[in-house]
Design a protein around this motif. Structure first.
Motif, mmCIF file in Angstrom:
data_model
loop_
_atom_site.group_PDB
_atom_site.id
_atom_site.type_symbol
_atom_site.label_atom_id
_atom_site.label_comp_id
_atom_site.label_asym_id
_atom_site.label_seq_id
_atom_site.Cartn_x
_atom_site.Cartn_y
_atom_site.Cartn_z
ATOM 1 N N ARG A 457 -29.566 -39.458 78.505
ATOM 2 C CA ARG A 457 -30.302 -39.150 79.492
ATOM 3 C C ARG A 457 -29.270 -38.768 80.763
ATOM 4 O O ARG A 457 -29.208 -39.398 81.703
ATOM 5 N N ALA A 458 -28.091 -38.216 80.467
ATOM 6 C CA ALA A 458 -27.140 -37.834 81.483
ATOM 7 C C ALA A 458 -26.634 -36.582 81.398
ATOM 8 O O ALA A 458 -26.419 -36.158 80.186
ATOM 9 N N LEU A 637 -24.001 -29.124 93.606
ATOM 10 C CA LEU A 637 -22.872 -29.316 92.615
ATOM 11 C C LEU A 637 -22.354 -30.781 92.736
ATOM 12 O O LEU A 637 -21.957 -31.021 93.868
ATOM 13 N N VAL A 638 -22.462 -31.480 91.807
ATOM 14 C CA VAL A 638 -21.696 -32.992 91.892
ATOM 15 C C VAL A 638 -20.386 -32.927 91.591
ATOM 16 O O VAL A 638 -19.965 -32.870 90.562
ATOM 17 N N ARG A 639 -19.462 -33.161 92.631
ATOM 18 C CA ARG A 639 -18.294 -33.173 92.818
ATOM 19 C C ARG A 639 -17.424 -34.468 92.312
ATOM 20 O O ARG A 639 -16.689 -34.581 91.486
ATOM 21 N N LEU A 640 -18.189 -35.364 92.810
ATOM 22 C CA LEU A 640 -17.591 -36.950 92.350
ATOM 23 C C LEU A 640 -18.857 -37.769 92.428
ATOM 24 O O LEU A 640 -19.554 -37.660 93.339
ATOM 25 N N GLY A 641 -18.701 -38.630 91.539
ATOM 26 C CA GLY A 641 -19.999 -39.739 91.580
ATOM 27 C C GLY A 641 -21.101 -39.477 90.640
ATOM 28 O O GLY A 641 -20.797 -38.718 89.759
ATOM 29 N N ARG A 642 -22.231 -40.010 90.723
ATOM 30 C CA ARG A 642 -23.341 -39.761 89.897
ATOM 31 C C ARG A 642 -24.481 -39.847 90.785
ATOM 32 O O ARG A 642 -24.796 -40.681 91.487
ATOM 33 N N LEU A 643 -25.521 -39.014 90.220
ATOM 34 C CA LEU A 643 -26.817 -39.014 91.024
ATOM 35 C C LEU A 643 -27.976 -39.512 89.869
ATOM 36 O O LEU A 643 -27.725 -39.393 88.639
ATOM 37 N N LEU A 655 -36.432 -43.948 85.748
ATOM 38 C CA LEU A 655 -35.247 -42.835 85.590
ATOM 39 C C LEU A 655 -35.348 -42.158 84.520
ATOM 40 O O LEU A 655 -35.537 -42.193 83.308
ATOM 41 N N LEU A 656 -35.309 -40.696 85.046
ATOM 42 C CA LEU A 656 -35.506 -39.692 84.103
ATOM 43 C C LEU A 656 -34.023 -39.228 83.507
ATOM 44 O O LEU A 656 -34.068 -39.199 82.244
ATOM 45 N N ARG A 657 -33.131 -39.007 84.075
ATOM 46 C CA ARG A 657 -31.847 -38.737 83.882
ATOM 47 C C ARG A 657 -30.729 -39.103 84.700
ATOM 48 O O ARG A 657 -31.149 -39.224 85.949
ATOM 49 N N VAL A 680 -34.080 -37.164 93.814
ATOM 50 C CA VAL A 680 -32.757 -37.357 93.442
ATOM 51 C C VAL A 680 -32.037 -38.163 94.441
ATOM 52 O O VAL A 680 -32.359 -37.989 95.569
ATOM 53 N N ARG A 681 -31.304 -39.286 93.975
ATOM 54 C CA ARG A 681 -30.557 -40.036 94.878
ATOM 55 C C ARG A 681 -29.277 -40.398 94.440
ATOM 56 O O ARG A 681 -29.129 -40.471 93.188
ATOM 57 N N ALA A 682 -28.430 -41.144 95.152
ATOM 58 C CA ALA A 682 -27.174 -41.181 94.924
ATOM 59 C C ALA A 682 -26.954 -42.659 94.241
ATOM 60 O O ALA A 682 -27.771 -43.573 94.506
ATOM 61 N N GLN A 683 -26.241 -42.753 93.010
ATOM 62 C CA GLN A 683 -25.889 -43.986 92.562
ATOM 63 C C GLN A 683 -24.537 -44.258 92.853
ATOM 64 O O GLN A 683 -23.549 -43.754 91.916
#
Length: 734
Positions: A457-458, A637-643, A655-657, A680-683
């Motif tokens: 799921r990622a 586009l995700v540059r750094l981190g995780r959503l 949590l879907l993915r 969608v939110r920041a993790q």
């Protein structure tokens, strides 16, 4: 002329007559037919209960049977679930009660015998009534489904033997024993035994061929007439017939002893009753199984839905009441219930009429009942016993496996040699052992998957995805199933040791317990051994989806805790932790977003030119990128981190993915111009690159080459999602 309104049962029955009085007439005639067959059995049952030293008190036993039948019939007609069921003392319980009174007679004599026997029957009735009411009150009636079928067959086959042997004893007026049976065979021929056995076999054989409702009552009348005719032909009058044991002792009326009377209570030898507590417990078990089997059998035979718990409550209350009044405990009779319907009964009135007839026979039927021949009573019991023995010793061979049929035969044999209670214990132990062996043959492993076969799921960048694909075989996922105990864990250990012995053995082994129903202490100890074996091979053991009961068993076995296996909420959580650990060990670190874009776009367009159209965006932990239902005005586009992509249902987030660096989010809503389908939110803190709709439209218009490259990036992203969905479907299919 106004008519009395029909009862709800009669009106609701499609076969019910239009005129209420016709229905009541059919109920009266059916009740009379049933009572004729029932009273014959009740006298036989009473003769079986009071043999030997208790035989002179037979009128009390007959009175207890008739009183119990009368009270129970009326209460069942009022509150029972089966409106046409016939209730009263029935074949399943009477032989056990007879064994109880015989045991009392073996330990008590003189004036205390009758009070002690009556009190033993009363306490047994109270125990049965209380147990039935409690089971019905708690809704445990469906527990019959959990009793092994061979044990039920052994119960009923053993009851058949007790009925057969009891019928032989009733015919001659002596309790049946194996030693006495040999005396009967080797000694002079007893005409009463021969007549009783012949009548039992004849009734049984004729009943197999003729299923008319009047067959059994007619045979009983014919048998009684034949015996009386034979006695008259031999010149034996009624007094001589009673003196030689052909007829019951004379009595003008039956009587019932009140178990609560001070005189009776003072004469009871309580120690003798305490010694028979195992037999009382057996009576409770047998009567409960008999009632549940009878109710479910009639449910199938009549195609009616039966509330078994309602019957348990109603008949439990009835047995409590009649036991306090001095009646004999009873339940549902399958044969008489079928006879009641076949004789034309259409409503509950047949039960009320039958109860009234039993009470009439109790008060005024003594002179007639005293004319019933003993061999006829014995023949009735022999007929019932032969039918049950044929069903469970002969016919069951086609329905049962050889081992299960052997269990039934063993229980009947042990009943004949050692008694009913040892047979019950042997049957239960045999079925428990058979269940353990058959369960151990079931494979405890549902399936074994590599990490690369499990849909994550990622969403990650290309470099990270490639690295995880290469490391996919180093984690094996083992899904367990069933109940794990000493037998099944032996097979599990062997299978896991085979995996650990492979040349390309994994670095980690994840055991998933989602489909495990339970685990015992011996299995927990087996997992301790598994941890030691895995440690010798350098393999890390981890668990997922532990039910609370399994978690407690493993924790008490020292499998969990310091130095034990690591526990995850489910397989997805375990796979995510494994992926993070794999990526953390990579050196050098995975390429950044710019290099990932350059790898994806190859020579089609410079990554820097494409990224120039995006605007940077930094978000703290927990900040929303967008919510479900928002307008789709940009992609990211995700540059750094995780959503985290989540859905909200019933106030809970699902949590879907997760979306990692190098991935795209929000593009489908932008292309289709539809509202956001998820939130969608920041993790943690994240850095994003945002492409608004205005900039996207300008890019497509002014630089079509870069736009085409960007489309290809989205196609690759979508292809990855489709691949994950395919993996998920394949996993579900397996």
């Amino acid at each position: 002329m106004s008519h009395i309104p029909a009862s709800p049962d009669v009106a609701a029955d499609p076969a019910a007559p239009a005129w209420p009085w016709i229905g009541w007439a059919r109920d009266v005639s059916a009740a009379a037919v049933v009572c004729l067959a029932a009273v014959s059995f009740y006298i036989s049952a009473a003769s079986l209960l009071f043999q030997g030293e208790l035989a002179p008190q037979l009128p009390h036993a007959i009175g207890a049977c008739l009183l119990g039948a009368g009270i129970l019939a009326m209460l069942a007609a009022w509150r029972g679930a089966l409106r046409l069921a016939s209730v009263g003392p029935e074949p399943a319980t009477v032989p056990v009660l007879a064994a109880l009174t015989a045991a009392i007679a073996a330990h008590v004599s003189g004036p205390a015998l009758l009070p002690t026997a009556v009190m033993a029957l009363t306490l047994t009735g109270l125990a049965i009534g209380g147990a039935w009411w409690l089971i019905g009150r708690c809704g445990w009636g469906d527990l019959i489904r959990y009793i092994p079928y061979p044990v039920i067959g052994g119960f009923l086959g053993s009851i058949g033997w007790l009925m057969l042997s009891g019928g032989l004893g009733v015919s001659v007026g002596q309790a049946f024993t194996l030693s006495r049976a040999w005396t009967w065979i080797a000694g002079p021929v007893d005409a009463r035994l021969v007549v009783g056995l012949a009548l039992g076999i004849a009734i049984w054989r004729v009943s197999l061929r003729l299923s008319h409702p009047l067959t059994l009552p007619g045979l009983m009348l014919l048998g009684a007439g034949a015996i009386h005719a034979g006695l008259r032909w031999r010149g034996i009058d009624l007094a001589a017939a009673r003196g030689t044991g052909w007829l019951l002792a004379p009595f003008s009326h039956t009587s019932v002893l009140q178990p609560g009377s001070p005189a009776l209570l003072a004469a009871v030898q309580w120690g003798a009753i305490v010694q028979q507590l195992p037999l009382i417990a057996s009576a409770v078990i047998v009567s409960t199984i008999g009632l549940l089997l009878s109710a479910t059998s009639l449910e199938v035979a009549w195609d009616e839905r039966v509330d078994i718990n309602q019957d348990l409550r109603a008949l439990g209350q009835g047995n409590l009441l009649l036991s306090l009044c001095g009646g004999l405990v009873g339940g549902i009779s399958i044969s008489r219930s079928v006879l009641n319907k076949a004789a034309g009964a259409v409503g509950r009135a047949s039960g009320f009429f039958a109860g009234a007839l039993y009470l009439l026979a109790l008060n005024w039927g003594g002179p007639i009942l005293a004319l019933v021949p003993r061999p006829l009573l014995g023949g009735m019991l022999i007929y019932l016993g032969l039918g049950m023995l044929k069903t469970w010793l002969v016919d069951s061979r086609r329905r049962l496996s050889p081992v299960d049929h052997l269990t039934v035969v063993a229980m009947v044999t042990i009943t004949a040699l050692a008694g009913f209670l040892p047979a019950v214990c042997v049957g239960v132990l045999a079925c428990c052992f058979g269940f353990a062996v058959s369960s151990a043959r079931l494979d405890p492993i549902r399936r074994v998957l590599a990490r690369s076969d499990w849909p994550a799921r990622a969403e990650r960048g290309a470099a990270q995805t490639l690295a995880l694909q290469r490391a996919g075989l180093r984690l094996r996922i083992v899904e367990l199933q069933g109940v794990l105990f000493f037998g099944s864990t032996t097979r599990l250990l062997a299978a896991v040791e085979d995996v650990l012995a492979e040349a390309a053995r994994p670095e980690g082994l994840l055991l998933d317990f989602q489909h495990v129903g339970g685990i015992d202490s011996s299995a927990a100890q087996s997992f301790t051994r598994l941890l030691r074996v895995a440690a010798r091979h350098g393999v890390q053991i981890e668990f997922s989806h532990l039910p609370e009961a399994v978690h407690r068993a493993l924790r008490s076995g020292a499998v969990l805790g310091p130095g034990g296996a690591r526990v995850h909420a489910d397989i997805d959580a375990a796979v995510a932790a494994w992926d993070d650990a794999v990526l953390a060990r990579l050196a050098p670190a995975p390429a950044g977003l710019e290099q990932a874009l350059a790898d994806w776009l190859a020579a089609d367009a410079p990554a820097a030119d494409l990224l120039a159209h995006f605007e940077p965006l930094s978000l703290p932990d927990g900040a929303w990128v967008f919510r479900s239902g928002d307008a789709s005005d940009a992609l990211y586009l995700v540059r750094l981190g995780r959503l985290a992509v989540v859905a909200v249902a019933d106030g809970r987030e699902i949590l879907l993915r997760t979306v990692h660096a190098g991935s795209v989010v929000g593009e489908m809503g932008l292309f289709r111009q539809t509202p956001r389908s998820a939130s969608v939110r920041a993790q943690g803190a994240v850095e994003l690159l945002r492409l608004s709709k205005e900039r996207f439209d300008r890019l497509a218009r002014d630089q079509p080459g870069l736009a085409a490259a960007l489309y290809r990036l989205f196609v690759l992203q979508m292809a990855g999602r489709i691949e994950q969905l395919s993996l998920q479907n394949n996993a579900l299919a397996r």
